[in-house]
Design an enzyme around this catalytic site. Sequence first.
Site, mmCIF file in Angstrom:
data_model
loop_
_atom_site.group_PDB
_atom_site.id
_atom_site.type_symbol
_atom_site.label_atom_id
_atom_site.label_comp_id
_atom_site.label_asym_id
_atom_site.label_seq_id
_atom_site.Cartn_x
_atom_site.Cartn_y
_atom_site.Cartn_z
ATOM 1 N N ARG A 132 4.014 -60.983 16.259
ATOM 2 C CA ARG A 132 4.361 -59.624 16.604
ATOM 3 C C ARG A 132 5.632 -59.711 17.437
ATOM 4 O O ARG A 132 5.869 -60.473 18.365
ATOM 5 C CB ARG A 132 3.187 -59.045 17.425
ATOM 6 C CG ARG A 132 1.740 -58.947 16.457
ATOM 7 C CD ARG A 132 0.758 -58.071 17.253
ATOM 8 N NE ARG A 132 1.198 -56.759 17.605
ATOM 9 C CZ ARG A 132 0.192 -55.972 18.189
ATOM 10 N NH1 ARG A 132 -0.620 -56.263 18.916
ATOM 11 N NH2 ARG A 132 0.786 -54.733 18.433
ATOM 12 N N ARG A 145 -5.496 -58.936 20.669
ATOM 13 C CA ARG A 145 -4.396 -57.986 21.045
ATOM 14 C C ARG A 145 -4.275 -57.958 22.441
ATOM 15 O O ARG A 145 -5.233 -58.454 23.013
ATOM 16 C CB ARG A 145 -4.529 -56.589 20.253
ATOM 17 C CG ARG A 145 -5.891 -56.078 19.918
ATOM 18 C CD ARG A 145 -6.297 -54.832 20.939
ATOM 19 N NE ARG A 145 -5.517 -54.489 21.907
ATOM 20 C CZ ARG A 145 -5.836 -54.759 23.172
ATOM 21 N NH1 ARG A 145 -6.976 -55.000 23.711
ATOM 22 N NH2 ARG A 145 -4.855 -53.921 24.207
ATOM 23 N N GLY A 146 -3.055 -57.112 22.759
ATOM 24 C CA GLY A 146 -3.091 -57.242 24.315
ATOM 25 C C GLY A 146 -1.861 -58.396 24.505
ATOM 26 O O GLY A 146 -2.290 -59.530 24.033
ATOM 27 N N ALA A 147 -0.995 -57.999 25.395
ATOM 28 C CA ALA A 147 0.261 -58.797 25.575
ATOM 29 C C ALA A 147 -0.095 -60.329 25.941
ATOM 30 O O ALA A 147 0.034 -61.309 25.328
ATOM 31 C CB ALA A 147 1.293 -58.352 26.573
ATOM 32 N N GLN A 194 -7.290 -48.059 20.899
ATOM 33 C CA GLN A 194 -8.157 -49.136 21.805
ATOM 34 C C GLN A 194 -8.601 -48.625 23.268
ATOM 35 O O GLN A 194 -9.261 -49.436 23.879
ATOM 36 C CB GLN A 194 -6.518 -50.033 22.458
ATOM 37 C CG GLN A 194 -5.890 -50.933 21.411
ATOM 38 C CD GLN A 194 -4.755 -49.953 20.500
ATOM 39 O OE1 GLN A 194 -4.865 -49.179 20.500
ATOM 40 N NE2 GLN A 194 -3.870 -50.688 19.992
ATOM 41 N N ASP A 228 4.075 -54.640 27.801
ATOM 42 C CA ASP A 228 4.309 -55.502 26.655
ATOM 43 C C ASP A 228 5.548 -56.435 27.188
ATOM 44 O O ASP A 228 5.653 -57.520 26.407
ATOM 45 C CB ASP A 228 4.176 -54.956 25.433
ATOM 46 C CG ASP A 228 2.957 -54.756 24.930
ATOM 47 O OD1 ASP A 228 2.509 -53.458 25.229
ATOM 48 O OD2 ASP A 228 2.115 -55.431 24.442
ATOM 49 N N ASN A 238 5.366 -50.404 26.278
ATOM 50 C CA ASN A 238 3.862 -50.436 26.427
ATOM 51 C C ASN A 238 3.435 -49.586 25.245
ATOM 52 O O ASN A 238 4.162 -49.121 24.411
ATOM 53 C CB ASN A 238 3.288 -49.901 27.753
ATOM 54 C CG ASN A 238 1.972 -50.218 28.076
ATOM 55 O OD1 ASN A 238 1.317 -51.309 27.496
ATOM 56 N ND2 ASN A 238 0.978 -49.048 28.372
ATOM 57 N N LYS A 239 2.313 -49.576 25.025
ATOM 58 C CA LYS A 239 1.395 -48.732 23.886
ATOM 59 C C LYS A 239 1.902 -47.488 23.722
ATOM 60 O O LYS A 239 2.412 -46.500 24.680
ATOM 61 C CB LYS A 239 -0.093 -48.685 24.330
ATOM 62 C CG LYS A 239 -0.803 -48.103 22.953
ATOM 63 C CD LYS A 239 -0.554 -48.570 21.675
ATOM 64 C CE LYS A 239 -0.721 -50.006 21.509
ATOM 65 N NZ LYS A 239 -0.273 -50.771 20.032
HETATM 66 O O1 MRU Z 1 -0.907 -53.366 20.072
HETATM 67 P P1 MRU Z 1 -1.689 -53.616 21.238
HETATM 68 O O2 MRU Z 1 -3.175 -53.315 21.240
HETATM 69 O O3 MRU Z 1 -1.611 -55.217 21.453
HETATM 70 O O4 MRU Z 1 -1.047 -53.178 22.464
HETATM 71 C C1 MRU Z 1 -1.469 -53.506 23.816
HETATM 72 C C2 MRU Z 1 -0.765 -52.620 25.029
HETATM 73 O O5 MRU Z 1 0.266 -51.926 24.621
HETATM 74 C C3 MRU Z 1 -1.257 -53.284 26.205
HETATM 75 O O6 MRU Z 1 -1.093 -52.157 27.210
HETATM 76 C C4 MRU Z 1 -0.272 -54.263 26.916
HETATM 77 O O7 MRU Z 1 -0.385 -55.137 25.877
HETATM 78 C C5 MRU Z 1 -0.760 -54.820 28.050
HETATM 79 S S1 MRU Z 1 -2.265 -55.497 27.717
HETATM 80 C C6 MRU Z 1 -2.682 -56.257 29.445
#
Ligand code: MRU
Length: 397
Positions: free
Chosen positions: A96, A50-52, A205, A246, A256-257
């Site tokens: 996603r 996970r994470g963009a 997270q 994201d 973002n999250k």
């Molecule tokens: O649902 P996730 O854990 O994939 O969400 C991640 C985030 O929102 C991060 O802040 C974003 O992807 C940036 S990661 C460098």
Amino acid sequence: MAVNDIPRTLWWEDNALHLIDQTRLPLQGDVLVCNTYEGVMLAIQSLAVRGAPAIGIAGAFGLALWALTEGLSFPDSGADYLARAHEVAEQLASARPTAVNLSWAVHKLCETLDAAVAEGLDPQAVGERLLDGARQQAADDEAANRALGAAGAALFSAPTKFLTHCNAGSLATAFYGTALGVIYAAHEQEKVEHVWVDETRPVNQGSRLTAWELLVAGVPSTLICDNMAATVMREGWVDAVIVGADRICANGDTANKIGTLGLAVLAKEFDIPFYVAAPTSTIDLSLPDGSGIVIEERDPREIEGFTASGQLDPNTPAIAVALDKMTAEGAADLPLTKGHRLNIARKGGGYAFDGWFKNTPSHVQVFNPAFDLTPATYIRAYITEKGVVTAADIPSL
Ligand code: MRU
């Protein structure tokens, strides 16, 4: 305990994509071995990766994996091959919806695919080209993170107190991280006094991943629940809020999250600068503003209960014997009341468990958006590998 010790979340080894299973961190450090592109999709959807930026790179490796497995069953890289490859690419790109990095990375690799096929390479050679392309994307992401980390660190002087949300660290990228990349670079310059870590409900997270990364890196930090951010800001304990992204639209609106918007509003109220750190692969110039961003909604069970993974510690021989018996035929699914779930498996000479425990009433209605949208007006600056810019500069990046 140094920045060099932070984890790498994915790598290619023995013809497969290896991923640290982030759903089980930090109490279990399992590695998932993906031998099929479907496995990579599942890993992306389940948040094992996970994470963009990290899901983008995983998606690119997923396409290479297809080419080096199912793709090799095609007699040549003709029209049927290309049609199937693009079908697989679209499945991966849409695993996603919110982070643009996923579709960006997969579609970028599709350019390599089309060029290799146009050159008349056979499926084996196309697959190798795609694998090289995915590896290059990982290397480029790490380089971008180090560059944006350095650019961001230059904004701050000692002693700075940061607050961050979610995990925008090494685990969310090829390596190093975006928001945490800035913090790591600033830490190495001895500018970081403290980092407040939002736990980041519902999947935590922050408390599971960011808190762990910062401990490993030796950065002083304190974990708070999301609803405590206002208090630490009002106390004057935060000099800057820094988050990842994201998707950043042409006007600077940023997805973002979930929870990021609330922090941005609070930061404005308390006159604290709010920064977004992201590589330019997170910018989506096709969207003029945030109204077109698709916000992923996830399984209500993420809110209806909590998950836990760990090691069982059988402290008497009788318990060890019972666990051995229970797991003799493989992992045991224990029947529990009230919808709770518990799975016990043998692992490394011991016993691991994965559980989901419901802590809400049955039939409660749940709304579970995974991301939110922060308007550009709340964002002081965007920290990218091409420098620190304001919203007005984004179209020119
Ligand atoms: O649902 P996730 O854990 O994939 O969400 C991640 C985030 O929102 C991060 O802040 C974003 O992807 C940036 S990661 C460098």
